[in-house]
Every structure is written in structure tokens, then in C-alpha cells.
Design a protein around this motif. Structure first.
Motif, PDB file in Angstrom:
ATOM      1  N   ASP A 122       0.900  -1.205   0.116  1.00 11.32           N
ATOM      2  CA  ASP A 122      -0.084  -0.180   0.028  1.00 11.32           C
ATOM      3  C   ASP A 122       0.994   1.068  -0.038  1.00 11.32           C
ATOM      4  OD1 ASP A 122      -1.682   2.066   0.637  1.00 11.32           O
ATOM      5  OD2 ASP A 122      -2.665   1.281   2.204  1.00 11.32           O
ATOM      6  N   GLY A 126      -3.650   6.031   4.491  1.00 12.59           N
ATOM      7  CA  GLY A 126      -4.109   6.997   5.347  1.00 12.59           C
ATOM      8  C   GLY A 126      -4.142   8.355   4.347  1.00 12.59           C
ATOM      9  N   GLU A 290      -2.829  -4.389   3.612  1.00 16.40           N
ATOM     10  CA  GLU A 290      -2.831  -3.940   4.855  1.00 16.40           C
ATOM     11  C   GLU A 290      -3.031  -4.745   6.187  1.00 16.40           C
ATOM     12  OE1 GLU A 290      -5.194   0.373   3.422  1.00 16.40           O
ATOM     13  OE2 GLU A 290      -6.592  -1.612   3.574  1.00 16.40           O
TER      14      GLU A 290
HETATM   15 MN    MN Z   1      -4.269   1.866   3.274  1.00 21.22          MN
END
Ligand code: MN
Ligand code: AHG
Ligand code: MN
Length: 363
Positions: A122, A126, A290
Motif C-alpha cells: 500500500d 491514510g 494492509e
Molecule cells: Mn491503506
């Protein structure tokens, strides 16, 4: 500031490798390339508006407005993804990559040699926080590639349970940039020395305290939660006078990587559970890039990671971008949440005081 007594990431990896005299060094070189990608992303993040990296990708580039997840891509999502690809593809250590920002697996382009690992990431976690200058991060997981010389990698090659991970880690772009890493022998934290451009070992053998009084959940989803999650949160909120007989504190940053880091530093529990918000999405977070890497780190630090029902690392993935319910952090809290999920009959009886936490019928 003196360097004395501080190990660099390179030194740490060399010392870890000495435990495996037969190791070729490919793995260490790969981790150092990943660390380089994280440093490049840290620099881009740090320049913010000065670097013209804020805002949505589509706004001026004319690219796709959303990624495969149906989420708006930020400029920094795309840039970070490019850094990961460009900085790790050349080394000959990877057979292929998969990313949140790419629908299909990425093939190592000629003339670069293919290697024996798969990298899943990833690139920016955020990313809704970028424009408000709140911490973001990168998450990565290293798997072994199936031994199939010469052929292109397929989605199926990546569908390995979290227990198969060779290494996992994250970089956190916060007040300081940190890299947190497990190679299956505990968890180590490194802080970026911005002058040297080196990650220095600052947090050897990170451990998550077994107990906590801090939880993290997006409460705006509460009407979609399942009964065991509602019960757990209600009991935390009830505080001293409730069944837990202690007050809890609550945090929600909306950068999982930052929440994971807080939990590694001082304990806590994070929940993004399966809910009924969108029946097509059994959870918000993605299993391969994640939940699994963060789960591996938590377990290596003595914490626990779960779907709420079963350990996250045991789940057999069914798709590259599969979503899943995720609960992680302090062991005793995660186990309690699992217990609540495993007690279907007890849930119906919750209103009966005989079944309350400190009653005759609970242990
Ligand atoms: Mn993420
Ligand atoms: P990403 O930016 O990679 O899409 O991930 C964001 C994730 C995770 O970091 C965070 O915990 C969660 O989304 C926040 O979700 P809410 O917007 O529902 O709070
Ligand atoms: Mn992301």
C-alpha cells in the motif's frame, strides 16, 4: 549528534542474515530498496504544498479519477506507487509486485532480471490525511514467488496466507520518519536521520503490552456494526461503572499505519470490523497489503491480529484486493473481542443481568 552505539538498517540486516549462512543477500538488498522508496516518499510528503504534490491526481493529470478500489487517487498515491515500482524493479530480486493502486499484478519489465520474491504494498496509507498534514505511511509485505522460471506472475501467485510472509513492515511519515520491520524474528523500529539519509535502529525488540485502556474505531459506522463489536465498544464506553470497571480512552487518526504505530509504542486495540455498511465489502481494509503485514508485525511484537473470529494470518486470500474485517493490538483485548464473536447465544442474553460480565454465568 554522535552515531556511536546506533546500528543502521544495513547493519541490522547483515547481522540478521548471519543467522542464515546460506542466504544470498537478495533479501537484504530488496529491503534496502524498499527503504529507499520510503525515503523518497518521505521527502515528497515533507515538501507538501512546496513540492506541488497535494490534491487529487485526476485534477490536472487527466488520469483516472479513481483507483481499482473506487477511491479517489491523490497525486501522492500515484507518485508513491511509482517510487515503489521504479526503486525496486531493477534489482533482480522480484518476480512481480502488487499494489493497492494497480488492478493487476505488475510484471518486472525487460531488461531487468526476475528474482525469487513478490512485493505487495500500500504505497500510501491514510492518504485522505495528506491535504490536512496528518501522518501517513507505506505498508509492505514480502512473499516468496512460486518456482516457475520465466513465466509472468499471476494473481494466484499472490494469494498466500499471511503466515507465508517472509517479511513485513511499514514506514510512517510523521513528525519523524520511521521504518518498522519484521523479518520473522521480532520487530525493530528505525528512525530516519535526515542528514545522513539513513534509517538508524532506535527501537529494538518492540512489544505490544497485553493490556490496554485505549481503543480505536470509526464510531460513525456504529449503526452498521455486528452485535459483538457493539457490545465491546459499549463496555469500553461504560468505563469504571460498567462491566470492565475501568475507564477507556479513544483515538481515531484514519491512517491505520499511524494507529498501528501508536499501538506498538504504548498498547491499544484497533478495530475496523466487518460491518453491514456495504454488503459488497466485507470490511474496509485490504487483506494482502494492509491486514497481513500489520498482522505479522503485531504477532511478532507479542500482540494479536484477527478478523474478530479467526487469526488474520491464517486466512486464505481469494483476491488481490480482497477486503476483510480487522482487529489488532493488545492480546487480551483482541482475545476478548474474539470471545464475544464466539458467543452467539450469549449475545441474545445480554439484557439479562445474570449474564453480565461479573455475574455467575461468565468466567
Ligand atoms: Mn491503506
Ligand atoms: P488508504 O489511504 O490506503 O486507502 O487507507 C485508508 C484506510 C486506513 O488507513 C484507515 O484506517 C481507514 O482507511 C480510514 O477509514 P475511514 O475513512 O472510514 O475512517
Ligand atoms: Mn493507500
Amino acid at each position: 549528534m554522535p552515531l556511536t552505539g546506533r546500528k543502521t538498517l544495513t547493519q541490522y540486516l547483515i547481522e540478521e542474515r548471519r543467522r542464515f549462512p546460506e542466504a544470498s543477500g537478495d533479501f537484504n538488498a530488496l529491503i534496502l530498496d524498499v527503504a529507499m522508496a520510503c525515503k523518497a516518499i518521505a521527502r515528497a510528503v515533507a515538501f507538501g504544498a512546496l513540492g506541488d504534490v497535494l490534491g487529487n491526481h485526476a485534477a490536472e493529470a487527466g488520469g483516472a479519477p479513481v483507483n481499482v478500489q473506487g477511491e479517489t487517487q491523490k497525486k501522492l498515491d500515484v507518485l508513491s506507487n511509482d517510487y515503489f515500482l521504479r526503486i525496486t524493479e531493477w534489482g533482480g530480486h522480484l518476480a512481480g509486485m502488487a499494489s493497492e493502486e494497480m488492478e493487476a499484478p505488475y510484471q518486472i519489465p525487460a531488461p531487468h532480471a526476475r528474482g525469487k520474491y513478490l512485493l505487495v504494498f500500500d504505497p500510501l496509507d491514510g492518504s485522505s490525511n495528506i491535504d490536512v498534514n496528518v501522518s501517513v505511511g507505506s505498508i509492505f509485505s514480502v512473499l516468496r514467488a512460486p518456482e516457475a522460471e520465466g513465466r509472468e506472475v499471476t494473481e494466484a501467485d499472490f494469494l498466500q496466507a499471511g503466515t507465508q510472509q517472509v517479511a513485513a513492515g511499514y514506514a510512517l511519515y510523521g513528525p519523524t520518519t520511521m521504518l518498522v520491520l519484521t523479518v520473522g524474528n521480532g520487530v525493530a523500529g528505525f528512525t530516519l536521520d535526515p542528514n545522513l539519509g539513513e534509517f538508524m535502529l532506535t527501537h529494538a525488540e518492540l512489544t505490544v503490552p497485553a493490556d490496554t485502556q485505549e481503543f480505536a474505531i470509526n464510531a460513525s459506522n456504529s449503526r452498521f456494526w455486528e452485535a459483538p463489536v457493539k457490545r465491546y465498544v459499549d463496555e469500553c464506553l461504560a468505563g469504571k461503572t460498567g462491566p470492565r470497571t475501568k475507564d477507556f480512552n479513544m483515538r481515531w487518526i484514519a491512517s491505520m499505519v499511524a494507529e498501528a504505530h501508536r499501538i506498538l509504542m504504548r498498547g491499544g486495540v484497533f478495530l475496523y470490523p466487518r460491518d453491514s455498511k456495504d454488503p459488497a465489502k466485507p470490511g474496509r481494509l485490504r487483506l494482502l497489503y494492509e491486514a497481513n503485514p500489520i498482522g505479522f508485525i503485531m504477532e511478532q511484537a507479542g500482540g494479536r491480529a484477527s478478523t474478530g473470529r479467526v487469526p488474520i494470518l491464517g486466512v486464505q486470500p481469494e483476491g488481490l484486493h480482497q477486503r476483510i474485517g480487522l482487529v489488532f493490538g493488545s492480546k487480551n483485548e483482541v482475545e476478548r473481542i474474539e470471545r464475544y464473536h464466539a458467543e452467539p447465544t450469549a449475545r441474545k442474553e445480554l439484557d439479562n443481568p445474570l449474564f453480565h460480565e461479573r455475574s455467575l454465568f461468565r468466567v
